[in-house]
Design an enzyme around this catalytic site. Structure first.
Site, PDB file in Angstrom:
ATOM      1  N   LYS A  62     -35.402  -6.985  39.171  1.00  0.00           N
ATOM      2  CA  LYS A  62     -34.876  -8.295  38.786  1.00  0.00           C
ATOM      3  C   LYS A  62     -35.706  -9.449  39.337  1.00  0.00           C
ATOM      4  O   LYS A  62     -35.855 -10.464  38.682  1.00  0.00           O
ATOM      5  CB  LYS A  62     -33.407  -8.443  39.200  1.00  0.00           C
ATOM      6  N   LYS A  90     -32.876   0.757  30.507  1.00  0.00           N
ATOM      7  CA  LYS A  90     -31.417   0.795  30.544  1.00  0.00           C
ATOM      8  C   LYS A  90     -30.815  -0.231  29.579  1.00  0.00           C
ATOM      9  O   LYS A  90     -31.351  -1.335  29.465  1.00  0.00           O
ATOM     10  CB  LYS A  90     -30.986   0.471  31.980  1.00  0.00           C
ATOM     11  N   LYS A 129     -26.657  -5.967  29.778  1.00  0.00           N
ATOM     12  CA  LYS A 129     -26.067  -7.155  29.153  1.00  0.00           C
ATOM     13  C   LYS A 129     -27.010  -8.345  29.211  1.00  0.00           C
ATOM     14  O   LYS A 129     -26.868  -9.279  28.435  1.00  0.00           O
ATOM     15  CB  LYS A 129     -24.693  -7.477  29.743  1.00  0.00           C
TER      16      LYS A 129
HETATM   17  N1  AQP Z   1     -26.786   1.185  30.652  1.00  0.00           N
HETATM   18  C1  AQP Z   1     -25.832   1.630  31.468  1.00  0.00           C
HETATM   19  N2  AQP Z   1     -25.441   2.914  31.420  1.00  0.00           N
HETATM   20  C2  AQP Z   1     -24.455   3.382  32.236  1.00  0.00           C
HETATM   21  N3  AQP Z   1     -23.810   2.594  33.129  1.00  0.00           N
HETATM   22  C3  AQP Z   1     -24.176   1.304  33.202  1.00  0.00           C
HETATM   23  N4  AQP Z   1     -23.747   0.284  33.957  1.00  0.00           N
HETATM   24  C4  AQP Z   1     -24.438  -0.830  33.642  1.00  0.00           C
HETATM   25  N5  AQP Z   1     -25.331  -0.571  32.679  1.00  0.00           N
HETATM   26  C5  AQP Z   1     -25.194   0.750  32.379  1.00  0.00           C
HETATM   27  C6  AQP Z   1     -22.703   0.400  34.962  1.00  0.00           C
HETATM   28  O1  AQP Z   1     -21.776  -0.636  34.751  1.00  0.00           O
HETATM   29  C7  AQP Z   1     -21.254  -1.049  36.015  1.00  0.00           C
HETATM   30  C8  AQP Z   1     -21.339  -2.527  36.135  1.00  0.00           C
HETATM   31  O2  AQP Z   1     -22.684  -2.946  36.176  1.00  0.00           O
HETATM   32  P1  AQP Z   1     -22.967  -4.448  36.592  1.00  0.00           P
HETATM   33  O3  AQP Z   1     -22.451  -5.353  35.583  1.00  0.00           O
HETATM   34  O4  AQP Z   1     -22.449  -4.705  37.938  1.00  0.00           O
HETATM   35  O5  AQP Z   1     -24.502  -4.574  36.731  1.00  0.00           O
HETATM   36  P2  AQP Z   1     -25.679  -3.787  36.157  1.00  0.00           P
HETATM   37  O6  AQP Z   1     -25.618  -2.371  36.554  1.00  0.00           O
HETATM   38  O7  AQP Z   1     -26.907  -4.529  36.571  1.00  0.00           O
HETATM   39  O8  AQP Z   1     -25.397  -3.891  34.593  1.00  0.00           O
HETATM   40  P3  AQP Z   1     -26.149  -4.701  33.508  1.00  0.00           P
HETATM   41  O9  AQP Z   1     -25.376  -4.587  32.236  1.00  0.00           O
HETATM   42  O10 AQP Z   1     -27.567  -4.262  33.462  1.00  0.00           O
HETATM   43  O11 AQP Z   1     -25.999  -6.160  34.030  1.00  0.00           O
HETATM   44  P4  AQP Z   1     -27.101  -7.259  34.176  1.00  0.00           P
HETATM   45  O12 AQP Z   1     -27.820  -7.251  32.877  1.00  0.00           O
HETATM   46  O13 AQP Z   1     -26.333  -8.517  34.429  1.00  0.00           O
HETATM   47  O14 AQP Z   1     -27.937  -6.848  35.321  1.00  0.00           O
HETATM   48  C9  AQP Z   1     -22.028  -0.308  37.086  1.00  0.00           C
HETATM   49  O15 AQP Z   1     -21.260   0.806  37.517  1.00  0.00           O
HETATM   50  C10 AQP Z   1     -23.244   0.156  36.370  1.00  0.00           C
HETATM   51  O16 AQP Z   1     -23.785   1.336  36.908  1.00  0.00           O
END
Ligand code: AQP
Length: 340
Positions: free
Chosen positions: A118, A201, A204
């Protein structure tokens, strides 16, 4: 050290840093509901303090937090059985986060892959909060003496760091106070990949909306995104070994398995020899049948933002009742005078 001193308690959270995706649903939310239904005490949190480690428009942040709360409930989280709240309403998280900033080491934090991804090449411009993210995450969990944390695969390293923080705190202060938590990373979709690139991955915050399925997407959009998802020209093999080196195909198989409550082995057995011209429409129908009721219910819930805020407030009060005494005991252990 976890059992029998600590009663089983589940904590997990999701950042309201955008609309929730199919990755969040399959890797986290769907599993949160299953855990709630197993009858273990469950505490679920919209981690808004984590969300602001990268810039969030305040108006959008409030909307996203309510939308995420609606997604939790629409997916099956019952606020009467689980505690559902937003992190910033329970200040014990931030307070314990500070203590943990003084336990965690710079070296531990700089090795975190999420930080490296990030912050990228421009780490100098990243927020200090982004760097300290994992110690706040450890506080989120340990301020409840939670023992189990269901997450997607990408959070594994942060949970290992949470264990390291608990062990170091207990060691430094000569106590057996914080549990050494167990990551719960299970099921066929612990890492849902982008629909545009099977090596990244689904996220969002990906700039391309085509890379993900949002829980708010309508049926046509879901079908169109799956139709356009990147794949290869080969038909599906009859065993999982045949998917080696085919990340996009493997991803769609995993998604199908998770949505169907099945296994990737069973999915390839069912579709062996068929091309994506057959598999994608089947996947789209399945995805729509599972996700459309969730997005309908989210819409209904979001029509009453004050109702959502009340639920979050009530959840925060119940969360606070657990967290505050644990924080107070921590401060006492650390040597802070408690005389009010
Ligand atoms: N692609 C994914 N596959 C499986 N699990 C996922 N999680 C996120 N993306 C995937 C799981 O969702 C939970 C919440 O994640 P988060 O919102 O705290 O942050 P993150 O993991 O960084 O998810 P994003 O969607 O990628 O958010 P941004 O884009 O804001 O960084 C966690 O349990 C995560 O493992």
């Amino acid at each position: 050290m976890t059992a029998p001193k600590f009663t089983p308690r589940i904590f997990s959270g999701i950042q309201p840093s955008g609309g929730l995706t199919l990755g969040n649903y399959l890797g986290a939310l769907k599993r949160f509901v299953e855990k709630q239904d197993e009858g273990i005490e469950t505490i679920y949190c919209l981690v808004d303090l984590h969300a602001i480690t990268v810039w969030q428009d305040p108006v959008r942040l409030r909307e996203q937090t309510r939308e995420a709360a609606a997604a939790f409930m629409a997916a099956g989280i019952d606020p009467a059985r689980s505690i559902l709240f937003n992190q910033s309403q329970v200040s014990a998280h931030a307070e314990l986060g500070w203590i943990f900033n003084c336990v965690a080491r710079m070296g531990w934090m700089s090795r975190m892959t999420q930080w490296k991804d990030k912050a990228g090449r421009n780490a100098e411009a990243a927020s200090l909060g982004l760097f300290a993210y994992p110690s706040l995450m450890a506080a989120d969990i340990l301020v409840y003496h939670a023992t189990m944390v269901p997450v997607g695969e990408d959070q594994k390293q942060h949970l290992e760091l949470c264990r390291d923080i608990a062990i170091k705190f207990n060691h430094d202060y000569g106590v057996d106070f914080f549990p050494v938590i167990e990551p719960v990373i299970e099921g066929p979709a612990t890492r849902v990949m982008s629909l545009r690139d099977g090596t990244r991955k689904m996220s969002k915050s990906d700039p391309s909306d085509q890379s993900r399925i949002n829980l708010t997407d309508d049926a046509d959009t879901i079908a169109q995104k799956i139709r356009k998802a990147r794949t290869d020209p080969e038909p599906l093999p009859d065993s999982l070994e045949g998917l080696a080196g085919r990340p996009e195909a493997r991803n769609l198989v995993n998604i199908y398995a998770a949505l169907a409550g099945s296994t990737p082995e069973a999915v390839v057995a069912e579709f062996a020899g068929r091309g994506f011209g057959t598999f994608k429409p089947a996947l789209a129908d399945l995805a729509v049948s599972r996700l459309a009721p969730i997005s309908r219910e989210m819409k209904r819930l979001m029509a009453d933002p004050a109702g959502i805020d009340r639920i979050l407030g009530d959840g925060a009060a119940r969360a606070e009742a657990i967290a505050r005494p644990i924080l107070e005991r921590t401060l006492d252990i650390v040597g802070m005078i408690r005389s009010r």
